[in-house]
Scaffold this motif. Structure first.
Motif: not given
Length: 86
Positions: A29-33, A40-48, A51-64
């Motif tokens: 829910v925070y990605l659009p903002y 630092n969670d690999r599973s969370q990073r890959e899944n988010l 989500v960002a790609s599918g929803a076309k949200i321009p948020c870069e998800i990085l590992c710590l």
């Protein structure tokens, strides 16, 4: 929805994919903002990223680790090194 997709709806093709827990996925829910989401969670990073790609949200998800080694915060200010961190 991603949790249900991961655990029940995704077609099994023989490849094991990372599956973040339901609570980790609520962070989507925070990605659009934000411009960057750091985890630092690999599973969370890959899944988010999915989500960002599918929803076309321009948020870069990085590992710590990648974020720490970038040396720059999103504001352009350098990251200060802690005495315990080299």
């Amino acid at each position: 929805v991603m949790a249900e997709y991961n655990w029940a709806l995704r077609a099994y093709d023989g490849n094991k994919r990372p599956s973040a827990g339901r609570n980790d996925l609520y962070a989507a829910v925070y990605l659009p903002y934000c411009d960057q989401f750091i985890t630092n969670d690999r599973s969370q990073r890959e899944n988010l990223r999915e989500v960002a790609s599918g929803a076309k949200i321009p948020c870069e998800i990085l590992c710590l680790n990648d974020f720490e080694h970038s040396g720059v915060l999103a504001s352009g200010q350098p990251i200060l090194s802690s005495p315990n961190h080299s």
